[in-house]
Write a protein that holds these residues in place. Structure first.
Motif, PDB file in Angstrom:
ATOM      1  N   LEU A 157       0.868  -1.178   0.000  1.00 31.75           N
ATOM      2  CA  LEU A 157       0.000   0.000   0.000  1.00 31.75           C
ATOM      3  C   LEU A 157       0.901   1.222   0.000  1.00 31.75           C
ATOM      4  N   ASN A 158       0.660   2.093  -0.959  1.00 27.47           N
ATOM      5  CA  ASN A 158       1.444   3.309  -1.121  1.00 27.47           C
ATOM      6  C   ASN A 158       0.475   4.471  -1.235  1.00 27.47           C
ATOM      7  N   ALA A 159       0.744   5.558  -0.543  1.00 25.33           N
ATOM      8  CA  ALA A 159      -0.210   6.665  -0.479  1.00 25.33           C
ATOM      9  C   ALA A 159      -0.512   7.232  -1.868  1.00 25.33           C
ATOM     10  N   HIS A 160       0.515   7.404  -2.680  1.00 20.89           N
ATOM     11  CA  HIS A 160       0.298   7.943  -4.032  1.00 20.89           C
ATOM     12  C   HIS A 160      -0.529   6.973  -4.880  1.00 20.89           C
ATOM     13  N   GLU A 161      -0.278   5.679  -4.708  1.00 24.50           N
ATOM     14  CA  GLU A 161      -1.037   4.679  -5.472  1.00 24.50           C
ATOM     15  C   GLU A 161      -2.484   4.618  -5.008  1.00 24.50           C
ATOM     16  N   LEU A 162      -2.739   4.872  -3.725  1.00 23.78           N
ATOM     17  CA  LEU A 162      -4.115   4.927  -3.242  1.00 23.78           C
ATOM     18  C   LEU A 162      -4.858   6.081  -3.921  1.00 23.78           C
ATOM     19  N   ALA A 163      -4.187   7.225  -4.037  1.00 25.12           N
ATOM     20  CA  ALA A 163      -4.807   8.374  -4.708  1.00 25.12           C
ATOM     21  C   ALA A 163      -5.074   8.064  -6.181  1.00 25.12           C
ATOM     22  N   GLN A 164      -4.135   7.391  -6.819  1.00 25.93           N
ATOM     23  CA  GLN A 164      -4.323   7.030  -8.223  1.00 25.93           C
ATOM     24  C   GLN A 164      -5.486   6.054  -8.377  1.00 25.93           C
ATOM     25  N   ALA A 165      -5.659   5.154  -7.411  1.00 28.30           N
ATOM     26  CA  ALA A 165      -6.775   4.210  -7.465  1.00 28.30           C
ATOM     27  C   ALA A 165      -8.113   4.937  -7.390  1.00 28.30           C
ATOM     28  N   VAL A 166      -8.176   6.004  -6.595  1.00 24.90           N
ATOM     29  CA  VAL A 166      -9.406   6.801  -6.532  1.00 24.90           C
ATOM     30  C   VAL A 166      -9.650   7.458  -7.883  1.00 24.90           C
ATOM     31  N   LYS A 167      -8.609   7.974  -8.498  1.00 24.88           N
ATOM     32  CA  LYS A 167      -8.754   8.602  -9.819  1.00 24.88           C
ATOM     33  C   LYS A 167      -9.285   7.603 -10.847  1.00 24.88           C
ATOM     34  N   VAL A 168      -8.790   6.372 -10.778  1.00 17.83           N
ATOM     35  CA  VAL A 168      -9.268   5.320 -11.690  1.00 17.83           C
ATOM     36  C   VAL A 168     -10.762   5.065 -11.474  1.00 17.83           C
TER      37      VAL A 168
END
Length: 236
Positions: A50-61
């Motif tokens: 789990l990576n904070a930037h990747e969590l944000a990108q997942a929301v964008k997706v």
């Protein structure tokens, strides 16, 4: 006829979107509310990391998948952290961020203290009711694995915070930070410090409120979020 605001709700670590049901219900008359689970949470497959930037990108997706062009974001705790990173990476997609009880002052010492409470064996021994809740909320996934992934994420933030003062200073969207005055994880002082760094910041301190997002706290937050939506615009 007035167009409703779009509003995405993001829960905190080890929680699911179901936690935010009272808030979603209270805001439904004023906004098109979309409650999302963070990756690995609420029964979703658990990533290797789990990576904070990747969590944000997942929301964008998710926003792309649901054809949400621009939205406000309410995030609780880690959800607020993710919302701020989403606003940094995609300011054209975010009309404003309301982050409640979001810890923005991370150090290795702070992370170590928080991680101590995330040992699955200790949770089973000391808080079996909490363990049972985690098992139910994140089924069919393994809550123990998710807990370890979250612990690793917090360690990452301690060593290398994703939301720095420079990130806060560079945000171009309106941001409201709110915190309870009795929150033992997120201090009023660090929240005020972050607020003063923001170019378009707003601040709310809730008296007699601790860190957990109880139903009663959601009831108090709902009109504040509604006011934020009205003040910051951004109809879809």
């Amino acid at each position: 006829m007035t167009t409703k605001h779009s509003l995405v709700l993001l829960p905190g670590a080890l929680q699911s979107s179901a936690l935010l049901a009272p808030l979603a219900s209270a805001l439904a008359p004023f906004a098109d509310v979309l409650s999302l689970d963070l990756p690995g949470h609420g029964g979703q497959p658990i990533p290797d990391t789990l990576n904070a930037h990747e969590l944000a990108q997942a929301v964008k997706v998710e926003l792309d998948a649901r054809n949400v062009a621009r939205t406000h974001v309410f995030g609780y705790s880690l959800g607020g952290y993710v919302g701020l990173l989403l606003a940094q990476a995609h300011p054209d997609r975010v009309a404003g961020v309301f982050a409640h009880a979001t810890k923005l002052s991370w150090t290795p010492e702070v992370a170590s203290r928080e991680v101590r409470g995330l040992d699955p064996d200790r949770i089973l021994q000391k808080a079996p009711a909490f363990a049972a809740t985690l098992e139910q909320v994140h089924a069919p996934q393994d809550w123990r694995l998710l807990t370890r992934r979250v612990a690793d994420l917090l360690t990452q933030l301690g060593d290398n915070p994703a939301v720095t003062d420079a990130v806060l200073r560079g945000l171009t969207v309106p941001v409201q930070l709110s915190v309870g005055d009795h929150d033992r994880m997120v201090t009023v002082e660090e929240t005020v410090g972050a607020y003063r760094t923001l170019a378009r910041g707003r601040l709310l301190v809730l008296p007699d409120v601790t860190h957990p997002l109880e139903h009663s706290v959601q009831e108090r937050l709902a009109p504040e979020i509604h006011t934020f939506l009205q003040a910051t615009g951004g109809h879809t």
